[in-house]
Design a protein around this motif. Structure first.
Motif, PDB file in Angstrom:
ATOM      1  N   ASP A  66       0.802  -1.220   0.000  1.00 50.29           N
ATOM      2  CA  ASP A  66       0.000   0.000   0.000  1.00 50.29           C
ATOM      3  C   ASP A  66       0.834   1.269   0.000  1.00 50.29           C
ATOM      4  O   ASP A  66       0.300   2.370  -0.065  1.00 50.29           O
ATOM      5  CB  ASP A  66      -0.954   0.006   1.200  1.00 50.29           C
ATOM      6  N   ARG A  86      -5.045  -2.186   6.139  1.00 52.79           N
ATOM      7  CA  ARG A  86      -5.487  -0.853   5.727  1.00 52.79           C
ATOM      8  C   ARG A  86      -5.347   0.114   6.900  1.00 52.79           C
ATOM      9  O   ARG A  86      -5.950  -0.067   7.954  1.00 52.79           O
ATOM     10  CB  ARG A  86      -6.930  -0.900   5.230  1.00 52.79           C
ATOM     11  N   ILE A 200      -3.258   5.114  -2.135  1.00 54.75           N
ATOM     12  CA  ILE A 200      -4.625   5.562  -2.393  1.00 54.75           C
ATOM     13  C   ILE A 200      -4.676   7.027  -2.812  1.00 54.75           C
ATOM     14  O   ILE A 200      -5.688   7.486  -3.335  1.00 54.75           O
ATOM     15  CB  ILE A 200      -5.542   5.344  -1.180  1.00 54.75           C
ATOM     16  N   GLU A 211      -8.379  -1.249  -2.953  1.00 58.14           N
ATOM     17  CA  GLU A 211      -8.963  -0.692  -1.719  1.00 58.14           C
ATOM     18  C   GLU A 211     -10.444  -0.366  -1.870  1.00 58.14           C
ATOM     19  O   GLU A 211     -11.105  -0.006  -0.892  1.00 58.14           O
ATOM     20  CB  GLU A 211      -8.182   0.559  -1.299  1.00 58.14           C
TER      21      GLU A 211
END
Length: 287
Positions: A66, A86, A200, A211
């Protein structure tokens, strides 16, 4: 997550980290340029700039899928290796004690204040609260309690949330209102200023396919920064003494973001909304 793992996390409470930095005048100019605003007349640094100081500096080689550092491999994070992939900045309680000024030496001391496991509608959650104190030339400038939430992976194949319904946001009842459309350039610049490599915010296929967002996500602290900027326009630079914010839903790049404010110096309410009235962030402040 077993009870034993949770108990092990409690041993991290009280763990501390100290970082040093300085208020670089050139970096402050780039921050002001990112927000399209002028410097305060008294030469101080606007509120919210402390989020650009004492940043993590993990090597690229230990970043995870991520874009965040792998917690089990990194000396850069003093949080435990919570096995939920996350990670989001959920909220902060900020006390502004004194303005920062260009050229100051900065020290930030951080302490793990609490770690709490909860069961949410989307699965297991772990909240970590971190207490920060930021000092400029040895004097306390900002005190903050930051809440970080760790979440389970997005369900495989789940469709992203639909875009907001068309319509005009109703700003009646608010004393101040600003609408802007966060662009990719704004998100990129803020990521650079805060050394934030979370994908993101810049990798559209990752944000949507991995996501489950419908677009790039606006940083929570960027939305909070924009609310603080609205307060500065309304009340004056470095006027607020307290500012608490909580993210309620994601703001998406290239969608309207409505920033609002109402109230007096001792009781100020701020909020960010999507075009259809969905609340993105709730905040309170006092001057």
């Amino acid at each position: 997550m077993s009870a034993q793992i949770t108990n092990d996390w409690q041993s991290w409470i009280g763990r501390e980290d100290v970082r040093h930095d300085h208020v670089d005048p050139a970096a402050v100019k780039r921050w002001l340029a990112t927000l399209d605003r002028a410097a305060p007349a008294d030469g101080s640094v606007p509120q919210a700039y402390h989020w650009c100081l004492c940043l993590p500096d993990a090597p690229t080689a230990i970043l995870g899928a991520d874009g965040h550092p792998l917690r089990e491999d990194s000396d850069d994070s003093f949080l435990p290796p919570i096995p939920l992939p996350r990670r989001m900045w959920a909220a902060s309680k900020v006390e502004f004690v004194a303005p920062l000024r260009p050229g100051q030496s900065v020290m930030r001391s951080s302490r793990v204040a609490s770690i709490t496991e909860k069961q949410g509608g989307s699965g297991k959650l772990v909240f970590a609260e971190v207490a920060h104190e930021t000092r400029g030339d040895g004097e306390l400038a900002v005190r903050e309690i930051q809440s970080i939430v760790f979440r389970e992976p997005a369900p495989a194949g789940a469709p992203p949330a639909p875009p907001p319904a068309s319509g005009n946001f109703d700003a009646s009842g608010w004393d101040a209102h600003r609408m802007l459309v966060p662009s990719e350039a704004l998100l990129f610049r803020y990521s650079a200023l805060t050394f934030n490599s979370h994908r993101i915010h810049y990798d559209l296929p990752y944000a949507c396919q991995e996501e489950g967002y419908r677009g790039l996500v606006v940083h929570g602290p960027l939305t909070a920064t924009l609310l603080l900027d609205l307060a500065a326009l309304h009340f004056g630079d470095n006027t607020l003494k307290k500012f608490d914010f909580r993210g309620t839903s994601p703001a998406i790049c290239n969608e309207e973001l409505h920033l609002t404010l109402r109230g007096t110096f001792d009781t100020i309410e701020l909020a960010a909304f999507a075009s259809d009235g969905r609340q993105v962030m709730a905040a309170t402040a006092a001057a």
